[in-house]
Design a protein around this motif. Structure first.
Motif, PDB file in Angstrom:
ATOM      1  N   LEU A   1       3.044  11.541   9.361  1.00 33.14           N
ATOM      2  CA  LEU A   1       1.740  11.857   9.955  1.00 33.14           C
ATOM      3  C   LEU A   1       0.787  10.653   9.981  1.00 33.14           C
ATOM      4  O   LEU A   1       0.166  10.391  11.018  1.00 33.14           O
ATOM      5  N   PRO A   2       0.643   9.885   8.893  1.00 34.29           N
ATOM      6  CA  PRO A   2      -0.204   8.692   8.973  1.00 34.29           C
ATOM      7  C   PRO A   2       0.305   7.665   9.982  1.00 34.29           C
ATOM      8  O   PRO A   2      -0.485   6.973  10.626  1.00 34.29           O
TER       9      PRO A   2
ATOM     10  N   VAL B   1      -0.400   2.245  12.466  1.00 33.00           N
ATOM     11  CA  VAL B   1       0.842   1.583  12.072  1.00 33.00           C
ATOM     12  C   VAL B   1       0.844   1.334  10.563  1.00 33.00           C
ATOM     13  O   VAL B   1      -0.144   0.859   9.998  1.00 33.00           O
ATOM     14  N   ILE B   2       1.948   1.689   9.907  1.00 33.77           N
ATOM     15  CA  ILE B   2       2.101   1.411   8.475  1.00 33.77           C
ATOM     16  C   ILE B   2       2.892   0.120   8.349  1.00 33.77           C
ATOM     17  O   ILE B   2       4.081   0.064   8.659  1.00 33.77           O
TER      18      ILE B   2
ATOM     19  N   LEU C   1       2.608   4.209   1.818  1.00 34.26           N
ATOM     20  CA  LEU C   1       3.952   3.851   1.368  1.00 34.26           C
ATOM     21  C   LEU C   1       4.040   3.796  -0.152  1.00 34.26           C
ATOM     22  O   LEU C   1       4.942   4.377  -0.763  1.00 34.26           O
ATOM     23  N   GLY C   2       3.107   3.101  -0.780  1.00 31.08           N
ATOM     24  CA  GLY C   2       3.089   3.037  -2.244  1.00 31.08           C
ATOM     25  C   GLY C   2       2.870   4.396  -2.862  1.00 31.08           C
ATOM     26  O   GLY C   2       3.455   4.737  -3.908  1.00 31.08           O
TER      27      GLY C   2
ATOM     28  N   HIS D   1      11.099  -5.410   6.551  1.00 31.32           N
ATOM     29  CA  HIS D   1       9.658  -5.419   6.849  1.00 31.32           C
ATOM     30  C   HIS D   1       9.343  -4.894   8.244  1.00 31.32           C
ATOM     31  O   HIS D   1       8.516  -5.445   8.972  1.00 31.32           O
ATOM     32  N   LEU D   2      10.034  -3.803   8.613  1.00 30.81           N
ATOM     33  CA  LEU D   2       9.765  -3.178   9.910  1.00 30.81           C
ATOM     34  C   LEU D   2       8.572  -2.236   9.771  1.00 30.81           C
ATOM     35  O   LEU D   2       8.474  -1.481   8.803  1.00 30.81           O
ATOM     36  N   PRO D   3       7.657  -2.238  10.709  1.00 30.94           N
ATOM     37  CA  PRO D   3       6.499  -1.341  10.627  1.00 30.94           C
ATOM     38  C   PRO D   3       6.863   0.095  11.015  1.00 30.94           C
ATOM     39  O   PRO D   3       7.762   0.318  11.843  1.00 30.94           O
TER      40      PRO D   3
END
Length: 317
Positions: free
Chosen positions: A87-88, A93-94, A237-238, A289-291
């Motif tokens: 959802l975020p 973009v994360i 993510l964390g 390190h893919l967003p």
């Protein structure tokens, strides 16, 4: 039926509010006692934000419905990755290139594999619980040691709800409300969910994997969406990695000391592997390190919806 739904709604509301009160009170109590903020963040806050899941699982074991306890944790870990990240990612973009999450991710993966192995060895008892809690102790010690080594970098990060000038009476008020509200909310939620499961012939494990799991993941979901709206989607993510580790090691560890938990056959066949699968699903994002972009977010949410439909279809079969 209406009363059961009211119990579930009231239970979820109490868990969210009481969990927030407990974190605020515990954070400020620790800081007033002189415990460094970085240690508080790694221990008190981590434990406090998992308090809803903990109380639900312990209450479920005491009430003789361990399927809800196990389903709550396994379902929460699956929902954390697919929903709390999905959802975020739809909102913003994360990014995964700002912090090195490889070590934390490998810890989460190892934790999932340890938990699955324990589930296949039979009912989870006090011996298994001690193994999980020992792993939790080692993980926390490693995190604290690492945090102290990078103290200058981490000490500047403010803790949410921290107020060095908060009065002791207010701290006691927050902690007291949290300690009273959490078990009460858990009792409401477990009672309502159990009654609905029995009335419709749905297994306790399925109720735990869906309704209870999503409900107890609401604090993490709310935190991640808020962070995304504020342009800090990377926080999600964390949040997910830490929560998933804590869920398996701490919550099942403590619940296992309260009473034995037989692992439902359906969980051994499907749900544990879904949890492991979605854990592996994010590995390329962490290591390369893919967003997490909007398309990924929609994909994750779609996968979760398909999983829930499959669970409910199986329950109704």
């Amino acid at each position: 039926m209406i009363w059961d739904l009211f119990e579930i709604a009231a239970g979820l509301a109490l868990l969210v509010v009481a969990g927030d009160f407990l974190v605020r009170g515990a954070v400020n109590m620790s800081l007033r006692l002189g415990i460094p903020a970085l240690i508080v963040g790694l221990t008190v806050v981590a434990f406090g934000t998992s308090a809803p899941e903990l109380m639900v699982s312990v209450t479920a074991v005491l009430d003789g419905v361990p399927g809800i306890a196990l389903g709550n944790v396994v379902g929460s870990n699956t929902a954390n990755i697919l929903l709390v990240l999905g959802l975020p990612a739809i909102i913003a973009v994360i990014r995964t290139d700002e912090h090195d999450m490889r070590k934390s991710y490998l810890t989460m993966l190892a934790t999932a594999l340890l938990f699955i192995a324990i589930c296949f060895l039979g009912p989870i008892g006090w011996g298994d619980a001690l193994v999980l809690l020992a792993a939790l102790t080692l993980m926390l010690w490693d995190q604290i040691t690492d945090a102290l080594a990078h103290r200058a970098e981490r000490e500047d990060t403010p803790l949410e709800g921290a107020d060095l000038h908060m009065r002791w009476t207010r701290i006691a008020f927050f902690v007291g409300l949290g300690l009273v509200g959490l078990p009460l909310g858990a009792d409401f939620l477990v009672d309502g969910a159990t009654d609905i499961a029995r009335a419709y012939g749905i297994s306790e494990a399925v109720i735990g994997l869906t309704l209870v799991a999503v409900g107890t993941s609401l604090p993490e979901l709310a935190t991640s969406i808020t962070a995304a709206v504020k342009g800090r989607a990377d926080v999600a993510l964390g949040n997910v990695v830490g929560s998933n580790i804590f869920n398996l090691l701490c919550i099942i560890g403590i619940a296992g000391l309260v009473g034995p938990m037989a692992v439902p056959a359906q969980m051994l066949r499907l749900d544990l592997w879904v949890m492991l699968g979605v854990t592996l699903l994010i590995a390329p994002f962490i290591f390369y390190h893919l967003p997490f972009r909007r398309t990924v977010g929609f994909g994750f949410v779609g996968l979760y919806a398909a999983y829930v439909v499959a669970l409910m279809s199986g329950a109704g079969a």
